[in-house]
Motif scaffolding. Sequence first.
Motif, PDB file in Angstrom:
ATOM      1  N   ARG A  26       0.837  -1.185   0.000  1.00 29.39           N
ATOM      2  CA  ARG A  26       0.000   0.000   0.000  1.00 29.39           C
ATOM      3  C   ARG A  26       0.876   1.241   0.000  1.00 29.39           C
ATOM      4  NH1 ARG A  26      -2.523   0.977   4.402  1.00 29.39           N
ATOM      5  NH2 ARG A  26      -1.864  -0.726   5.795  1.00 29.39           N
ATOM      6  N   SER A  27       0.279   2.357  -0.397  1.00 29.69           N
ATOM      7  CA  SER A  27       1.019   3.614  -0.452  1.00 29.69           C
ATOM      8  C   SER A  27       1.154   4.172   0.958  1.00 29.69           C
ATOM      9  CB  SER A  27       0.304   4.609  -1.363  1.00 29.69           C
ATOM     10  OG  SER A  27       1.037   5.819  -1.460  1.00 29.69           O
ATOM     11  N   ILE A  28       2.284   3.866   1.592  1.00 28.85           N
ATOM     12  CA  ILE A  28       2.485   4.240   2.987  1.00 28.85           C
ATOM     13  C   ILE A  28       3.803   4.958   3.236  1.00 28.85           C
ATOM     14  CG2 ILE A  28       0.939   2.525   3.979  1.00 28.85           C
ATOM     15  CD1 ILE A  28       4.689   1.944   3.973  1.00 28.85           C
ATOM     16  N   PHE A  29       4.700   4.941   2.267  1.00 30.25           N
ATOM     17  CA  PHE A  29       6.027   5.481   2.513  1.00 30.25           C
ATOM     18  C   PHE A  29       6.024   6.980   2.749  1.00 30.25           C
ATOM     19  CE2 PHE A  29       7.573   1.510   2.253  1.00 30.25           C
ATOM     20  CZ  PHE A  29       7.984   0.993   1.023  1.00 30.25           C
ATOM     21  N   SER A  30       5.021   7.673   2.251  1.00 26.83           N
ATOM     22  CA  SER A  30       4.967   9.114   2.420  1.00 26.83           C
ATOM     23  C   SER A  30       4.584   9.535   3.826  1.00 26.83           C
ATOM     24  CB  SER A  30       3.989   9.731   1.417  1.00 26.83           C
ATOM     25  OG  SER A  30       2.669   9.269   1.654  1.00 26.83           O
ATOM     26  N   ILE A  31       4.013   8.636   4.615  1.00 29.58           N
ATOM     27  CA  ILE A  31       3.522   9.007   5.936  1.00 29.58           C
ATOM     28  C   ILE A  31       4.189   8.261   7.079  1.00 29.58           C
ATOM     29  CG2 ILE A  31       1.281   9.787   5.091  1.00 29.58           C
ATOM     30  CD1 ILE A  31       0.115   7.107   5.954  1.00 29.58           C
ATOM     31  N   TYR A  32       4.950   7.240   6.781  1.00 28.86           N
ATOM     32  CA  TYR A  32       5.613   6.460   7.819  1.00 28.86           C
ATOM     33  C   TYR A  32       7.121   6.523   7.669  1.00 28.86           C
ATOM     34  CZ  TYR A  32       1.030   4.274   8.568  1.00 28.86           C
ATOM     35  OH  TYR A  32      -0.299   4.037   8.819  1.00 28.86           O
ATOM     36  N   SER A  33       7.796   6.383   8.790  1.00 28.07           N
ATOM     37  CA  SER A  33       9.243   6.231   8.766  1.00 28.07           C
ATOM     38  C   SER A  33       9.586   4.814   8.321  1.00 28.07           C
ATOM     39  CB  SER A  33       9.841   6.495  10.149  1.00 28.07           C
ATOM     40  OG  SER A  33       9.594   7.823  10.560  1.00 28.07           O
ATOM     41  N   ILE A  34      10.485   4.707   7.365  1.00 29.25           N
ATOM     42  CA  ILE A  34      10.879   3.422   6.816  1.00 29.25           C
ATOM     43  C   ILE A  34      12.363   3.210   7.059  1.00 29.25           C
ATOM     44  CG2 ILE A  34      10.978   1.957   4.767  1.00 29.25           C
ATOM     45  CD1 ILE A  34       8.146   2.599   5.672  1.00 29.25           C
ATOM     46  N   SER A  35      12.702   2.003   7.467  1.00 24.11           N
ATOM     47  CA  SER A  35      14.088   1.678   7.753  1.00 24.11           C
ATOM     48  C   SER A  35      14.540   0.476   6.944  1.00 24.11           C
ATOM     49  CB  SER A  35      14.290   1.367   9.238  1.00 24.11           C
ATOM     50  OG  SER A  35      14.072   2.505  10.042  1.00 24.11           O
ATOM     51  N   TRP A  36      15.826   0.451   6.669  1.00 22.72           N
ATOM     52  CA  TRP A  36      16.496  -0.740   6.179  1.00 22.72           C
ATOM     53  C   TRP A  36      17.212  -1.410   7.346  1.00 22.72           C
ATOM     54  CZ3 TRP A  36      16.130  -3.137   1.559  1.00 22.72           C
ATOM     55  CH2 TRP A  36      15.627  -2.405   0.478  1.00 22.72           C
ATOM     56  N   TYR A  37      17.074  -2.725   7.412  1.00 20.72           N
ATOM     57  CA  TYR A  37      17.740  -3.543   8.411  1.00 20.72           C
ATOM     58  C   TYR A  37      18.550  -4.618   7.697  1.00 20.72           C
ATOM     59  CZ  TYR A  37      14.042  -1.564  11.344  1.00 20.72           C
ATOM     60  OH  TYR A  37      13.174  -0.710  11.979  1.00 20.72           O
ATOM     61  N   ARG A  38      19.495  -5.180   8.403  1.00 19.70           N
ATOM     62  CA  ARG A  38      20.219  -6.309   7.843  1.00 19.70           C
ATOM     63  C   ARG A  38      20.514  -7.323   8.940  1.00 19.70           C
ATOM     64  NH1 ARG A  38      26.011  -3.347   6.363  1.00 19.70           N
ATOM     65  NH2 ARG A  38      26.804  -3.145   8.522  1.00 19.70           N
ATOM     66  N   GLN A  39      20.647  -8.574   8.526  1.00 17.43           N
ATOM     67  CA  GLN A  39      20.957  -9.630   9.461  1.00 17.43           C
ATOM     68  C   GLN A  39      21.803 -10.693   8.780  1.00 17.43           C
ATOM     69  OE1 GLN A  39      17.592 -11.573  11.366  1.00 17.43           O
ATOM     70  NE2 GLN A  39      18.854 -11.982  13.168  1.00 17.43           N
ATOM     71  N   ALA A  40      22.919 -10.993   9.389  1.00 14.93           N
ATOM     72  CA  ALA A  40      23.789 -12.064   8.936  1.00 14.93           C
ATOM     73  C   ALA A  40      23.573 -13.279   9.828  1.00 14.93           C
ATOM     74  CB  ALA A  40      25.248 -11.627   8.977  1.00 14.93           C
ATOM     75  N   PRO A  41      23.840 -14.486   9.329  1.00 13.33           N
ATOM     76  CA  PRO A  41      23.650 -15.689  10.142  1.00 13.33           C
ATOM     77  C   PRO A  41      24.401 -15.611  11.457  1.00 13.33           C
ATOM     78  CG  PRO A  41      24.025 -16.297   7.869  1.00 13.33           C
ATOM     79  CD  PRO A  41      24.294 -14.819   7.967  1.00 13.33           C
TER      80      PRO A  41
END
Length: 118
Positions: A26-41
């Motif tokens: 849904r079109s939500i990026f304009s109103i919410y904070s969005i983060s990138w995360y990462r995880q290694a084994p």
Amino acid sequence: QVQFVESGGGLVQPGGSLRLSCVASRSIFSIYSISWYRQAPGKQRELVATIIRDDSTDYGDTVKGRFTISRDNAKNMVYLQMNSLKPEDTAVYYCNRRELVRLGIGSWGQGTQVTVSS
């Protein structure tokens, strides 16, 4: 719940670049904070970068100066431009709503694998 699909990962040599993309159901990026995360084994999930409603950004110390988060609200997409990649950047990368992750109720996509190796 909003679903996220990440793409753009792959194999790259140290010092190389990749651009990751994240699209929401849904079109939500304009109103919410969005983060990138990462995880290694075997490692904890790490917060990489965040973009908030006014387009201000925040980065983890390990990626500052190398990664750039941005958004295109018209396309409902968030990007992570990764430059000067290091082997320690190898991980599965995910995008998600920052607020829901803080609450422990985020809905995770499959992520996209980034491998930095010679």
